[in-house]
Enzyme design. Structure first.
Site, PDB file in Angstrom:
ATOM      1  CB  ALA A 138      -0.906  -0.004   1.228  1.00 38.21           C
ATOM      2  CB  ALA A 140      -0.496   6.729   2.083  1.00 38.00           C
ATOM      3  CB  SER A 141       0.153  11.605   0.816  1.00 41.37           C
ATOM      4  OG  SER A 141      -0.250  11.590   2.173  1.00 41.37           O
ATOM      5  CB  ALA A 143       5.163   6.136   4.549  1.00 43.33           C
ATOM      6  CD  GLN A 144       6.612   2.277  -1.335  1.00 43.33           C
ATOM      7  OE1 GLN A 144       5.997   2.877  -2.211  1.00 43.33           O
ATOM      8  NE2 GLN A 144       7.633   1.476  -1.635  1.00 43.33           N
ATOM      9  CB  VAL A 145       2.759  -0.554   4.314  1.00 42.36           C
ATOM     10  CG1 VAL A 145       2.882  -1.759   5.249  1.00 42.36           C
ATOM     11  CG2 VAL A 145       2.378   0.695   5.101  1.00 42.36           C
ATOM     12  CE  LYS A 165       3.296   5.270   7.911  1.00 38.09           C
ATOM     13  NZ  LYS A 165       2.343   5.760   8.957  1.00 38.09           N
ATOM     14  CG  ASP A 300      -5.894   9.595   9.398  1.00 37.44           C
ATOM     15  OD1 ASP A 300      -6.979   9.962   8.924  1.00 37.44           O
ATOM     16  OD2 ASP A 300      -4.919   9.274   8.693  1.00 37.44           O
TER      17      ASP A 300
END
Length: 535
Positions: A138, A140-141, A143-145, A165, A300
């Site tokens: 995945a 995102a803005s 980081a990525q996992v 992450k 969040d």
């Protein structure tokens, strides 16, 4: 001048992207726009030869067009859109609610760059850190996992599955540039348009900047996870993954792998036999418990950041954005929400005045009447139509009339309440938000008001009187400190009281049990200590 030119050039680019998505000036208002604006809009939508073809969202709802434009503009603008979703007082309740659905998803960055970041952070090859590291699962803005497996150790003979992450390359510099543009806009608006000062634009951007700064240091996220894990260790229905501190740094965060079902996958949850009504209740009550009991909450907590374990426990991830409330803010939040639940609009109005949210030049009765206009339509409708988020958004609509100032410290709270309501409704569309919230609000208020209750009952029971005597040293210590303040306040004209103090005494007169023997006992103790110190 250079800063102004630099930021104007960035904003022109952003404006062109918004225009090409019909998000700069809504299509719905096109017929009411002056010819000059229509011409400017047409020019802005012209694609220059060197510009790549972009998403063209000419149709659809305004929020979807705006979301598409923000996603194209990149990470900073995605965060800005998510942040604006917390500000119905600025962009309107409807658009704010729609923007809560803004997706924080971007294409992943190359595996080689992720490996380089990991190696730079720990000073050794990736294969010495993890026995395996997957492609990004995945992105995102921020980081990525990746999924990884640790090497065997004394505790885990076969290693452990973990989530890794990794911070996006150069994301810090990108955010710094765009935040400077946001600050420049806020400062300009604050300087040239006085009515906007009520909304505190500069402070609002500062709140966003502080949030992003914390979110981009994974050591702070790990610390937040650790703190919340301690807070909820004995709770049922909610838990936090364990942090792998050995493999965590500023740009890399490693935690236990969560193998539950994503909260967004309702069909899978139903197929697994989970009680959807119970999950909805857990979501609301967990958030309120964290906010009220601990004053520390996940800010969040949308469906993408929640999983459901096999036993029905909610597991939260992505602790980059956290909210804190002090005791006063917690008490105010609980009493305001409970006041709405009880439809006690006069009490809710008084709380706003006591907290200083509404100037004392305004009428309490008029404000209570405005609150009634917001609350009553809600309670006459079905549970499916009752929205805590919309209620709060409508509450903001009366702020200008009563000259209320924005409270930046409560922005994350309001945003999270809107988001967590969406989570509950995703689990159970007919879920009654108020039924879930009321027991938490009521029990917290009873617990916090228990000292007053015990003091009131002490006049009728020796056991309660004994408890009061047990606390006598602390009371005397407080009385001595109060006396010292009295002594420092004495001048030639006598004792000077702060206006807030006289107001508090006036409020005390409305509580017979406090305005009577107890109040005079405390005052008497203070005076006695003062006399002893003077003579």
């Amino acid at each position: 001048m250079f800063r102004a030119f630099r930021n104007l050039s960035r904003l022109v680019r952003a404006g062109r992207v918004l225009a090409r998505h019909d998000a700069l000036f809504p299509v719905e208002l096109r017929g009411e726009m002056p010819a000059t604006l229509l011409f400017m809009l047409g020019v802005a939508k012209i694609r220059l030869p060197w510009e790549q073809s972009s998403l063209e969202e000419e149709g659809g709802e305004p929020a979807s067009r705006l979301a598409s434009a923000l996603e194209q503009l990149g990470p900073s603008y995605i965060k800005l859109g998510q942040f604006l979703a917390t500000r119905p007082d600025i962009i309107g309740a409807e658009l704010a609610t729609d923007l809560t659905r803004l997706q924080d998803k971007l294409p992943p960055f190359p595996m080689s760059e992720a490996q380089t970041i990991i190696e730079d952070e720990f000073g050794r090859p990736v294969d010495e850190i993890f026995s395996s590291l997957s492609e990004p699962l995945a992105a995102a803005s921020i980081a990525q996992v990746h999924k990884a497996r640790t090497h065997p150790d004394e505790t885990h003979a076969e290693g452990r599955d973990v989530a890794v992450k990794v911070l996006r390359p150069d994301v810090e510099a990108s955010f710094a540039r765009d935040l400077d543009s946001f600050f420049w806009i806020a400062e300009t608006v604050d300087r040239v348009y006085p009515p906007a000062r009520r909304l505190r634009p500069v402070e609002t951007v500062q709140t966003l900047a502080d949030s992003v700064k914390l979110e981009m240091d994974f050591r702070l996220e790990a610390a937040a996870m650790s703190e919340m894990a301690e807070n909820v260790a004995k709770d049922k229905g909610f838990r936090v993954p364990a942090v792998d501190w050995e493999h965590t740094s500023r740009r890399v965060l490693t935690l236990e792998w969560v193998g539950g079902i994503p909260a967004s996958d309702v069909p899978a949850l139903i197929a697994a036999g989970h009680d959807m009504k119970k999950l909805a209740t857990q979501a609301i009550q967990s958030f309120l418990t964290h906010a009220l009991r601990d004053g520390f909450f996940h800010a969040d907590m949308h469906q993408g950041n929640l999983f459901v374990d096999a036993d029905g426990t909610l597991v939260a991830v992505d602790f980059g954005i956290m909210g804190r409330l002090d005791q006063g803010q917690r008490r105010l939040m609980a009493e305001i929400l409970y006041g709405f639940v009880q439809r006690d609009y006069r009490r809710v109005a008084e709380l706003h005045f006591v907290a200083g949210y509404v100037p004392h030049t305004k009428s309490v009765d008029a404000f209570a009447q405005a609150l009634r206009a917001v609350g009553e339509p809600v309670f006459g409708r079905s549970a499916r139509d009752v929205s805590m988020g919309r209620l709060l958004a409508q509450l903001f609509q009366v702020t200008e009339q009563f000259a209320m100032k924005t409270r930046p410290e409560l922005i994350l709270l309001q945003k999270t309440m809107v988001v967590i309501e969406g989570v509950a409704r995703n689990f159970d569309p007919d879920h009654n938000i108020w039924d879930s919230a009321e027991p938490i609000l009521k029990s917290w208020m009873i617990e916090r008001l228990a000292p007053e209750t015990r003091l009131e009952e002490a006049a009728a029971g020796a056991r309660e009187l004994g408890r009061l005597v047990t606390n006598l040293p602390e009371l005397l210590d407080r009385a001595e400190r109060t006396a010292r303040l009295f002594a420092e306040s004495i001048d030639e004209e006598g004792i000077r009281l702060h206006p807030a103090s006289t107001e508090a005494l006036a409020r005390a007169q409305n509580r017979p049990w406090l305005g009577g023997p107890l109040l005079w006992a405390v005052v008497g103790a203070a005076v006695a200590v003062l006399l002893l110190r003077l003579f």
